[in-house]
Motif scaffolding. Structure first.
Motif, mmCIF file in Angstrom:
data_model
loop_
_atom_site.group_PDB
_atom_site.id
_atom_site.type_symbol
_atom_site.label_atom_id
_atom_site.label_comp_id
_atom_site.label_asym_id
_atom_site.label_seq_id
_atom_site.Cartn_x
_atom_site.Cartn_y
_atom_site.Cartn_z
ATOM 1 N N ASP A 125 16.755 -3.789 -14.469
ATOM 2 C CA ASP A 125 16.298 -3.024 -15.637
ATOM 3 C C ASP A 125 17.101 -1.763 -15.910
ATOM 4 O O ASP A 125 17.021 -1.210 -17.015
ATOM 5 C CB ASP A 125 14.824 -2.651 -15.469
ATOM 6 N N PHE A 126 17.862 -1.263 -14.929
ATOM 7 C CA PHE A 126 18.578 -0.004 -15.109
ATOM 8 C C PHE A 126 20.083 -0.214 -14.936
ATOM 9 O O PHE A 126 20.528 -0.745 -13.921
ATOM 10 C CB PHE A 126 18.100 1.047 -14.094
ATOM 11 N N VAL A 127 20.841 0.233 -15.926
ATOM 12 C CA VAL A 127 22.298 0.206 -15.809
ATOM 13 C C VAL A 127 22.756 1.290 -14.852
ATOM 14 O O VAL A 127 23.638 1.090 -14.025
ATOM 15 C CB VAL A 127 22.953 0.391 -17.198
ATOM 16 N N SER A 128 22.141 2.473 -14.959
ATOM 17 C CA SER A 128 22.492 3.606 -14.104
ATOM 18 C C SER A 128 21.226 4.354 -13.695
ATOM 19 O O SER A 128 20.274 4.462 -14.471
ATOM 20 C CB SER A 128 23.433 4.563 -14.836
ATOM 21 N N LEU A 129 21.235 4.857 -12.453
ATOM 22 C CA LEU A 129 20.124 5.686 -11.967
ATOM 23 C C LEU A 129 20.599 7.099 -11.647
ATOM 24 O O LEU A 129 19.915 7.842 -10.950
ATOM 25 C CB LEU A 129 19.504 5.038 -10.716
ATOM 26 N N SER A 130 21.728 7.473 -12.171
ATOM 27 C CA SER A 130 22.319 8.771 -11.824
ATOM 28 C C SER A 130 21.498 9.952 -12.318
ATOM 29 O O SER A 130 21.594 11.049 -11.764
ATOM 30 C CB SER A 130 23.747 8.870 -12.380
ATOM 31 N N ALA A 131 20.692 9.743 -13.339
ATOM 32 C CA ALA A 131 19.940 10.857 -13.927
ATOM 33 C C ALA A 131 18.530 10.991 -13.373
ATOM 34 O O ALA A 131 17.796 11.895 -13.768
ATOM 35 C CB ALA A 131 19.861 10.677 -15.447
ATOM 36 N N TYR A 132 18.149 10.116 -12.409
ATOM 37 C CA TYR A 132 16.748 10.016 -12.006
ATOM 38 C C TYR A 132 16.443 10.693 -10.669
ATOM 39 O O TYR A 132 17.280 10.708 -9.763
ATOM 40 C CB TYR A 132 16.341 8.544 -11.899
ATOM 41 N N ASP A 133 15.212 11.204 -10.580
ATOM 42 C CA ASP A 133 14.606 11.503 -9.283
ATOM 43 C C ASP A 133 13.870 10.238 -8.862
ATOM 44 O O ASP A 133 13.041 9.711 -9.622
ATOM 45 C CB ASP A 133 13.604 12.656 -9.385
ATOM 46 N N ILE A 134 14.171 9.744 -7.660
ATOM 47 C CA ILE A 134 13.637 8.463 -7.221
ATOM 48 C C ILE A 134 12.769 8.667 -5.983
ATOM 49 O O ILE A 134 13.218 9.236 -4.985
ATOM 50 C CB ILE A 134 14.776 7.478 -6.913
ATOM 51 N N TYR A 135 11.532 8.205 -6.053
ATOM 52 C CA TYR A 135 10.573 8.342 -4.955
ATOM 53 C C TYR A 135 10.176 6.943 -4.493
ATOM 54 O O TYR A 135 9.798 6.101 -5.302
ATOM 55 C CB TYR A 135 9.339 9.121 -5.411
ATOM 56 N N ILE A 136 10.252 6.708 -3.182
ATOM 57 C CA ILE A 136 10.106 5.360 -2.647
ATOM 58 C C ILE A 136 9.131 5.347 -1.479
ATOM 59 O O ILE A 136 9.192 6.207 -0.595
ATOM 60 C CB ILE A 136 11.456 4.819 -2.141
ATOM 61 N N CYS A 137 8.238 4.353 -1.455
ATOM 62 C CA CYS A 137 7.377 4.179 -0.297
ATOM 63 C C CYS A 137 7.083 2.701 -0.097
ATOM 64 O O CYS A 137 6.653 2.003 -1.013
ATOM 65 C CB CYS A 137 6.060 4.945 -0.449
ATOM 66 N N GLY A 138 7.357 2.228 1.102
ATOM 67 C CA GLY A 138 7.117 0.841 1.481
ATOM 68 C C GLY A 138 7.610 0.681 2.907
ATOM 69 O O GLY A 138 7.704 1.658 3.654
ATOM 70 N N ARG A 139 7.933 -0.522 3.271
ATOM 71 C CA ARG A 139 8.482 -0.749 4.605
ATOM 72 C C ARG A 139 9.800 0.004 4.767
ATOM 73 O O ARG A 139 10.540 0.192 3.804
ATOM 74 C CB ARG A 139 8.691 -2.241 4.835
ATOM 75 N N PHE A 140 10.077 0.425 5.999
ATOM 76 C CA PHE A 140 11.294 1.190 6.253
ATOM 77 C C PHE A 140 12.536 0.465 5.750
ATOM 78 O O PHE A 140 13.436 1.073 5.180
ATOM 79 C CB PHE A 140 11.434 1.478 7.750
ATOM 80 N N THR B 156 0.822 -1.217 0.000
ATOM 81 C CA THR B 156 0.000 0.000 0.000
ATOM 82 C C THR B 156 0.853 1.263 0.000
ATOM 83 O O THR B 156 0.308 2.363 0.030
ATOM 84 C CB THR B 156 -0.966 0.025 1.203
ATOM 85 N N GLY B 157 2.181 1.121 -0.064
ATOM 86 C CA GLY B 157 3.020 2.283 -0.358
ATOM 87 C C GLY B 157 2.660 2.882 -1.702
ATOM 88 O O GLY B 157 3.045 4.007 -2.022
ATOM 89 N N PHE B 158 1.873 2.134 -2.488
ATOM 90 C CA PHE B 158 1.402 2.645 -3.768
ATOM 91 C C PHE B 158 0.588 3.917 -3.597
ATOM 92 O O PHE B 158 0.529 4.744 -4.519
ATOM 93 C CB PHE B 158 0.556 1.590 -4.490
ATOM 94 N N SER B 159 -0.069 4.109 -2.459
ATOM 95 C CA SER B 159 -0.887 5.319 -2.272
ATOM 96 C C SER B 159 -0.028 6.572 -2.429
ATOM 97 O O SER B 159 -0.467 7.569 -3.005
ATOM 98 C CB SER B 159 -1.574 5.297 -0.909
ATOM 99 N N TYR B 160 1.193 6.525 -1.926
ATOM 100 C CA TYR B 160 2.146 7.636 -2.077
ATOM 101 C C TYR B 160 2.497 7.849 -3.552
ATOM 102 O O TYR B 160 2.442 8.969 -4.076
ATOM 103 C CB TYR B 160 3.395 7.307 -1.261
#
Length: 236
Positions: free
Chosen positions: A192-207, A116-120
């Motif tokens: 799926d990703f070689v690099s994440l250096s260019a991304y804004d990353i938003y995360i929600c789930g268990r701590f 349900t971190g999907f709500s975020y």
């Protein structure tokens, strides 16, 4: 800010997840990705992500996972149902949280949700699509099984409508006809990703999931720690 809300509806979605619609007596000025506190008592205030986007007209949507082993959430759902049945207001405090979407950024977005971190993630995605952002948006949603991904069909439809949106569902236990990935959602992202250096990353789930994502992606995928956002980071 403390605000009294009318409980408009309490609807069962799937796998002990409930969608709750609230109408605040005064509009809540919040940013996509923030959360509210459900006031159960003077010293008992419980956080839940706001699933709706600020662009929705004075309506707050919550998705609360209330499995039998989780009285912390079940008690809130029951209190909301009681307020709905009695026609009495329910008190919340909002807004809270610093992991809101950075609207001034033109970086591609990676939105990662567990359960349900999907709500975020839903609030941020809603906001981005309503603003017509043009950068790529990747949504990875992980759950124990297909039932937990209660908005799976909706997200597939959105991805079909928006060329810049990619949706990847991930389950730990998959039926024979499953069309998504199987395993851990963070492993799926890493694959799926070689690099994440260019991304804004938003995360929600268990701590522990948020913490693992921060360490794993910064160490192995070049993600910038100051471009990774999760309210869990304030507590771990």
């Amino acid at each position: 800010m403390s605000i009294k809300c009318e409980v408009k509806s309490v609807e069962s979605l799937a796998c002990n997840t409930f969608k709750i619609l609230l109408q605040p007596e005064n509009p809540i000025d919040f940013k996509a990705g923030q959360y509210l506190l459900a006031v159960m008592g003077e010293k008992d205030k419980r956080p839940f992500s706001i699933a709706s986007s600020p662009c929705r007209d004075n309506e707050i949507e919550l998705h609360i996972g209330a499995a039998e082993h989780n009285p912390y959430a079940i008690e809130v759902v029951d209190a909301m149902k009681a307020a709905l049945d009695a026609g009495t207001p329910f008190e919340v405090e909002a807004p809270h949280g610093e992991a809101w979407v950075r609207e001034d950024s033109d970086k591609p977005l990676l939105l990662i949700a567990g359960g349900t971190g999907f709500s975020y993630v839903r609030s941020i995605l809603d906001n981005c699509l309503s603003r017509g952002v043009s950068q790529p948006i990747f949504v990875y949603w992980g759950g124990r099984d297909e039932c937990q991904l209660y908005a799976n069909d909706e997200l597939k439809a959105l991805a079909a409508q928006h060329q810049n949106l990619t949706y990847v569902p991930v389950v730990e236990a998959a039926p024979a006809d499953w069309q998504g990935k199987v395993g851990n959602v963070l492993e799926a992202v890493s694959d799926d990703f070689v690099s994440l250096s260019a991304y804004d990353i938003y995360i929600c789930g268990r701590f522990e999931m948020a913490g693992a994502a921060r360490e794993q992606f910064s160490a192995e995928k070049g993600a910038e720690r100051d471009r990774m956002f999760a309210d869990a980071f304030a507590f771990i």
